[in-house]
Structures are given as C-alpha cells and as structure tokens.
Design an enzyme around this catalytic site. Structure first.
Site, PDB file in Angstrom:
ATOM      1  N   LYS A 276     -27.213 -17.837  54.975  1.00  0.00           N
ATOM      2  CA  LYS A 276     -27.217 -16.449  54.499  1.00  0.00           C
ATOM      3  C   LYS A 276     -27.607 -16.337  53.026  1.00  0.00           C
ATOM      4  O   LYS A 276     -28.052 -15.287  52.586  1.00  0.00           O
ATOM      5  CB  LYS A 276     -25.855 -15.780  54.744  1.00  0.00           C
TER       6      LYS A 276
ATOM      7  N   TYR B 173     -18.535 -16.298  71.735  1.00  0.00           N
ATOM      8  CA  TYR B 173     -18.821 -16.476  70.317  1.00  0.00           C
ATOM      9  C   TYR B 173     -17.526 -16.839  69.577  1.00  0.00           C
ATOM     10  O   TYR B 173     -16.491 -16.201  69.789  1.00  0.00           O
ATOM     11  CB  TYR B 173     -19.398 -15.182  69.719  1.00  0.00           C
TER      12      TYR B 173
ATOM     13  N   TYR C 282     -21.307 -22.396  65.171  1.00  0.00           N
ATOM     14  CA  TYR C 282     -22.782 -22.326  65.180  1.00  0.00           C
ATOM     15  C   TYR C 282     -23.446 -23.677  65.413  1.00  0.00           C
ATOM     16  O   TYR C 282     -24.064 -23.919  66.441  1.00  0.00           O
ATOM     17  CB  TYR C 282     -23.287 -21.769  63.843  1.00  0.00           C
TER      18      TYR C 282
HETATM   19  C1  LIG Z   1     -25.108 -16.947  60.503  1.00  0.00           C
HETATM   20  C2  LIG Z   1     -25.184 -18.366  60.884  1.00  0.00           C
HETATM   21  C3  LIG Z   1     -26.111 -18.790  61.847  1.00  0.00           C
HETATM   22  C4  LIG Z   1     -26.995 -17.842  62.596  1.00  0.00           C
HETATM   23  O1  LIG Z   1     -28.002 -17.279  61.818  1.00  0.00           O
HETATM   24  P1  LIG Z   1     -28.574 -15.858  62.236  1.00  0.00           P
HETATM   25  O2  LIG Z   1     -29.634 -15.602  61.258  1.00  0.00           O
HETATM   26  O3  LIG Z   1     -27.443 -14.888  62.151  1.00  0.00           O
HETATM   27  O4  LIG Z   1     -29.079 -15.962  63.635  1.00  0.00           O
HETATM   28  C5  LIG Z   1     -26.141 -20.134  62.156  1.00  0.00           C
HETATM   29  N1  LIG Z   1     -25.307 -21.019  61.578  1.00  0.00           N
HETATM   30  C6  LIG Z   1     -24.420 -20.645  60.652  1.00  0.00           C
HETATM   31  C7  LIG Z   1     -23.523 -21.679  60.089  1.00  0.00           C
HETATM   32  C8  LIG Z   1     -24.318 -19.305  60.272  1.00  0.00           C
HETATM   33  O5  LIG Z   1     -23.419 -18.938  59.352  1.00  0.00           O
END
Ligand SMILES: *Cc1c(COP(=O)(O)O)cnc(C)c1O
Length: 331
Positions: free
Chosen positions: A48, A261, A287
C-alpha cells in the site's frame, strides 16, 4: 499525462530488493524470485505504500486534514494509511470491519500507536454501512472547516494502481541492470485488486511478454477479472496509455481463499511454514501465505509450467502473523 508527470510523494524506501529463492525453486521446479515489497519500509511496509505515494500526493494537493479509510481488523492498508496521515500532519480515521476486539494485536496495535481514530462495524452490517459511515466522518470534518479525503478499501483506485505501474518500471530497470531477461510470470495476491490492475498496465508497458497472475484471498461480488479490467483501463487513461483490457485478459485464481478472507487456510499455513523453514522468508496468513500456497498448487498442476521464471510480489503483511499464534504453531 505521462506516469512521470503524475504527482507522487516519496514514502517508500525504493527500489525494494529482489530476492532469489533457491531452495523453494528446487522443490517447485521453477526459478522463483521474490520482489520484496514487504520492505517498502514506511509505516511497517507493504504494497500500500506504493499506492499511497500517489494518493497522498493528491490529498496533500487538496490540503486534506482528515484521512479516512477502511479494511478488516488486520488491514495492512488501514495501518499504512494511518502512518501516512501522521507523516503529513493529518488525522487518520479507520472504519474497520469487525466488532471491537478485546485485544489490540498486530495491525490493530500499530493503528493505536499511530493514534488513529477507530470505529468498528459489525461484519453483518458492514457492506451496507461502510460508505455512509466514511461519508459521515468526512461531513463532520468538512463542517469543522477541515478538508477530508476518503481512500476506498485497499487504496484500489485508478490513481492508487499507478503505484504498481511504477513498480514494474522499477523492476524492469533492476532486471536490465543485471542483464536478466523478464520473468515469464509475475504473481501477486488479490485483495482489492489494485495491485494486479497496476501490474497489468505496467507489464504491458515494460515487460510485454510477461503474464500477470493474481491469486485471490477474498471473494468478490463482481468477478475480480471484470473489476480489475475496469480499474486497469481507468488507470491506463490517467497516463495516456490507450490499451484496453477485457475480463478475459485478466488471470485470477479463485480457489485458494480458504474458509474466508482473514481466516487462515491449511494450504496457506503450510506455505508460511515452507517459506520460513526453507528460505527464512516471512509470509502472513491473510494474503501472502494463501497466495504462495496457491502459487505452489498452480505450479504443481502445470498451469505455470515447470522450468518457468516466476516472480512473486511479496506485498507485506507480517504484522498479521502475531494475532494467529494458535492457528500457526498451536501453543
Ligand atoms: C492489501 C494487500 C494485498 C492485496 O493487494 P490489493 O491491491 O488490495 O489487491 C496483498 N498482500 C498484502 C500483505 C496486503 O496488505
């Protein structure tokens, strides 16, 4: 405008390194490398940060005083937004999906340290209430005479996705410097889809032979392929790229979400252990663990053929390891 002309405020410690994974490569029968975007650094790091370089530049230009966003309890995005808000003298407001926890661990702890104003929404009410709640915070700020800025979940806007166009540019320069040819596949987790949208645009510009593979870690009401194609088209327009994508052009694997999720999966946890024990590499249960688990599976099934050169984008998230002790190692 060209990508270079879009305002961007430096936040990350870039370029992030590219890491070889010799033991996992041997086991999987591919050449696996990892783009260490868990090391973007700022505010605990993660993907991010790259999106926020564009989004915060926009917020600063609008003289924003209150920055509002949303995510789950263990949202890395919300945590990095809180940090970014503080860096530029803004007040962070996080409206999180989930009831008020009894313990603030992982990202929730960091949200508190950044002094974010937290509101918790019952999961059942979340999808109907989130937009009006964020708007209510914005209206309250405006009524005090303070400009507010709402960043949607995951920073998944066409502007935010440019962070991953920039990332592919960075990668192509890193590969060129070492005389390495572009990877066959670039693989990343899919939450909001902004990262894959940006990678899709970036690869079309800098690595036209490379295929982009997204591994979903959450469900989606509108199919990811459609959402991501729309976002990539809008992001491309911002930088005068005329290419358009259809759903069929986007490759998203949806079989690796696990129970839900934010709820760890068996395959994801196995991948966390494998990466840690074979490479000393930390993944997370929300993730990157699920994404690497999925990647291992699509290599085993031959969808990504043996011998391929595969680059996994590590999007961060290790703060979310700490609330999951029980699921990962028992007591
Ligand atoms: C937000 C996030 C993702 C996913 O990215 P998106 O752009 O929202 O699809 C993947 N891994 C981590 C650790 C994240 O924080």
């Amino acid at each position: 405008m060209r990508l270079e002309d879009i305002p961007r405020i430096p936040l990350g410690f870039l370029p992030t390194p590219i890491d070889a994974m010799p033991r996992l490569s041997r086991e999987l029968g591919v050449t696996l490398s990892v783009k260490r975007d868990d090391f973007t650094g700022f505010g605990g790091g993660g993907n991010k940060v790259r999106k926020l370089e564009f989004l915060m530049a926009d917020a600063i230009a609008k003289n924003v005083k209150v920055l509002i966003t949303t995510g789950g309890h263990q949202s890395n995005h919300a945590r990095m937004c809180a940090a970014a808000a503080r860096k530029f003298g803004m007040h962070p407001v996080l409206v999180l999906r989930g009831n008020r926890p009894s313990e603030f661990q992982g990202n929730l702890l960091l949200d508190r340290l950044f002094g974010a104003e937290l509101e918790f929404l019952d999961p059942d009410a979340y999808f109907t209430e989130i937009a009006p709640r964020m708007q209510a915070h914005a209206d309250a700020a405006e009524a005090r005479g303070e400009a507010a800025y709402i960043i949607p979940v995951g920073g998944a806007t066409p502007l935010g996705s440019l962070g991953y166009v920039q990332a592919v540019k960075e990668l192509s320069e890193q590969y060129a410097e070492t005389g390495r040819k572009a990877p066959d596949f670039i693989v990343a987790p899919v939450g909001s889809g902004g990262t894959i949208a940006g990678l899709t645009i970036g690869v079309s510009l800098f690595w036209p032979e490379t295929k982009v593979v997204g591994i979903a870690v959450t469900g989606s009401a509108v199919p990811f392929t459609q959402r991501i194609a729309v976002m990539a088209n809008a992001g491309a327009k911002l930088i005068d790229v005329t290419r358009e994508w259809q759903s069929d052009d986007i490759w998203i694997e949806t079989d690796f979400v696990g129970p839900a999720y934010g709820v760890p999966s068996e395959a994801g946890n196995a991948a966390i252990h494998a990466a840690a024990e074979k490479e000393g590499l930390l993944l997370d249960p929300v993730y990157t663990g699920k994404a690497v688990g999925g990647l291992m599976s699509i290599i085993a099934s031959g969808k990504i053929p043996a011998g391929s050169d595969v680059l996994f984008v590590h999007c961060g998230g290790s703060p979310a390891l700490y609330p999951f002790t029980q699921q990962l190692v028992g007591n």
